[in-house]
Design a protein around this motif. Structure first.
Motif, PDB file in Angstrom:
ATOM      1  N   ASP A  32       0.557  -0.904   0.066  1.00 51.42           N
ATOM      2  CA  ASP A  32      -0.037   0.386  -0.031  1.00 51.42           C
ATOM      3  C   ASP A  32       0.823   1.162   0.482  1.00 51.42           C
ATOM      4  O   ASP A  32       0.440   2.318  -0.343  1.00 51.42           O
ATOM      5  N   ILE A  33       1.567   0.903   0.932  1.00 52.95           N
ATOM      6  CA  ILE A  33       2.474   2.361   0.769  1.00 52.95           C
ATOM      7  C   ILE A  33       3.481   2.922  -0.368  1.00 52.95           C
ATOM      8  O   ILE A  33       3.853   4.013  -0.399  1.00 52.95           O
ATOM      9  N   GLY A  34       3.683   1.592  -1.386  1.00 50.06           N
ATOM     10  CA  GLY A  34       4.888   1.475  -2.410  1.00 50.06           C
ATOM     11  C   GLY A  34       4.256   1.998  -3.825  1.00 50.06           C
ATOM     12  O   GLY A  34       4.173   2.710  -4.073  1.00 50.06           O
ATOM     13  N   ASN A  35       2.546   1.751  -3.228  1.00 45.38           N
ATOM     14  CA  ASN A  35       1.602   1.900  -4.594  1.00 45.38           C
ATOM     15  C   ASN A  35       1.395   3.814  -4.441  1.00 45.38           C
ATOM     16  O   ASN A  35       0.959   4.309  -5.539  1.00 45.38           O
ATOM     17  N   LEU A  36       1.778   4.217  -2.919  1.00 50.45           N
ATOM     18  CA  LEU A  36       1.269   5.544  -2.838  1.00 50.45           C
ATOM     19  C   LEU A  36       2.658   6.544  -3.123  1.00 50.45           C
ATOM     20  O   LEU A  36       2.137   7.359  -3.827  1.00 50.45           O
ATOM     21  N   THR A  37       4.007   5.700  -2.818  1.00 52.08           N
ATOM     22  CA  THR A  37       5.011   6.506  -3.274  1.00 52.08           C
ATOM     23  C   THR A  37       4.722   6.776  -4.442  1.00 52.08           C
ATOM     24  O   THR A  37       5.316   7.311  -5.253  1.00 52.08           O
ATOM     25  N   ALA A  38       4.599   5.207  -5.659  1.00 50.21           N
ATOM     26  CA  ALA A  38       4.673   5.843  -7.262  1.00 50.21           C
ATOM     27  C   ALA A  38       4.100   6.689  -7.545  1.00 50.21           C
ATOM     28  O   ALA A  38       4.438   7.191  -8.109  1.00 50.21           O
ATOM     29  N   GLY A  39       2.604   6.906  -6.659  1.00 54.18           N
ATOM     30  CA  GLY A  39       1.923   7.443  -7.238  1.00 54.18           C
ATOM     31  C   GLY A  39       2.751   9.133  -7.622  1.00 54.18           C
ATOM     32  O   GLY A  39       2.340  10.156  -8.061  1.00 54.18           O
ATOM     33  N   TYR A  40       3.755   9.613  -6.032  1.00 49.10           N
ATOM     34  CA  TYR A  40       4.050  10.689  -5.609  1.00 49.10           C
ATOM     35  C   TYR A  40       5.705  10.866  -6.635  1.00 49.10           C
ATOM     36  O   TYR A  40       5.498  11.864  -7.431  1.00 49.10           O
ATOM     37  N   LEU A  41       5.587   9.974  -6.625  1.00 49.07           N
ATOM     38  CA  LEU A  41       7.266  10.004  -7.264  1.00 49.07           C
ATOM     39  C   LEU A  41       6.896  10.029  -9.337  1.00 49.07           C
ATOM     40  O   LEU A  41       7.653  11.182 -10.203  1.00 49.07           O
ATOM     41  N   THR A  42       5.931   9.614  -9.223  1.00 51.23           N
ATOM     42  CA  THR A  42       5.127   9.452 -10.866  1.00 51.23           C
ATOM     43  C   THR A  42       5.069  11.277 -10.949  1.00 51.23           C
ATOM     44  O   THR A  42       5.081  11.924 -11.776  1.00 51.23           O
ATOM     45  N   ALA A  43       4.084  11.956 -10.445  1.00 50.82           N
ATOM     46  CA  ALA A  43       4.413  13.147 -10.223  1.00 50.82           C
ATOM     47  C   ALA A  43       5.061  14.464 -10.374  1.00 50.82           C
ATOM     48  O   ALA A  43       5.055  15.057 -10.980  1.00 50.82           O
ATOM     49  N   ALA A  44       5.968  13.730  -9.805  1.00 53.73           N
ATOM     50  CA  ALA A  44       7.364  14.271  -9.145  1.00 53.73           C
ATOM     51  C   ALA A  44       7.964  14.458 -10.626  1.00 53.73           C
ATOM     52  O   ALA A  44       9.501  14.598 -10.886  1.00 53.73           O
TER      53      ALA A  44
END
Length: 183
Positions: A32-44
């Motif tokens: 779950d934290i990995g999926n959220l982190t991926a979203g933030y990194l993609t947005a960055a």
């Protein structure tokens, strides 16, 4: 920047550490934290690949080989996400690297500063761990983030209730590293 995320363990196959009182597994929290982190990194603006698999380096051919995937992609950095486990009194966050005097050490420090600064977890430091396959079999700066102790009630509540804040902190640590390296 190509970021390879490896949420630790494998839901339904290898739960990792477990907190039975809260009914949570390391594999599910890391996913779950990995999926959220991926979203933030993609947005960055990062290119992100996420693989959660029971096959770290060829031991289970039924699943994606984590190290081979990261090396052949090829990733610029490798981040493995985990929950620590020990006696109930143990708490805090730490980041493991293969070599303390390396770019991975810099990456680890950036991530750890963001986690401890944002969530107030105990800073257990950056530590060298030569025997971890995801650290010694990857060809890019690689870190294993022990986000908190699933066996400590305070840390476990943070791992359950503050997943978004934790994911943002990890992503900020990675982008801090990118900025620091001038990439």
């Amino acid at each position: 920047m190509r970021v390879f995320l490896n949420p630790g363990h494998h839901p339904g196959i290898d739960p990792g550490a477990v907190n039975r009182g809260y009914g949570v597994t390391e594999a599910d929290i890391a996913r779950d934290i990995g999926n959220l982190t991926a979203g933030y990194l993609t947005a960055a603006g990062c290119e992100v690949k996420t693989v959660q698999s029971n096959n770290l380096a060829g031991e289970d051919a039924a699943y994606t080989n984590v190290c081979l995937s990261a090396n052949s992609w090829p990733a610029d950095v490798f981040i493995s996400l985990h929950c620590n486990a020990a006696a109930p009194a143990a708490q805090g966050s730490e980041v493991l690297v293969y070599d303390k005097w390396s770019p991975a050490d810099t990456l680890a420090g950036c991530i750890l500063r963001q986690i401890t600064g944002s969530l107030g977890t105990v800073d257990r430091g950056v530590k060298a761990r030569l025997g971890l396959i995801v650290l010694n079999s990857t060809h890019m700066p690689a870190v294993l983030v022990e986000m908190g102790f699933i066996t400590n009630d305070k840390d476990c509540r943070m791992l359950i209730d503050q997943q978004d804040e934790l994911a943002r902190a990890i992503a900020r640590g990675i982008t801090d590293y990118i900025t620091e390296r001038g990439e």
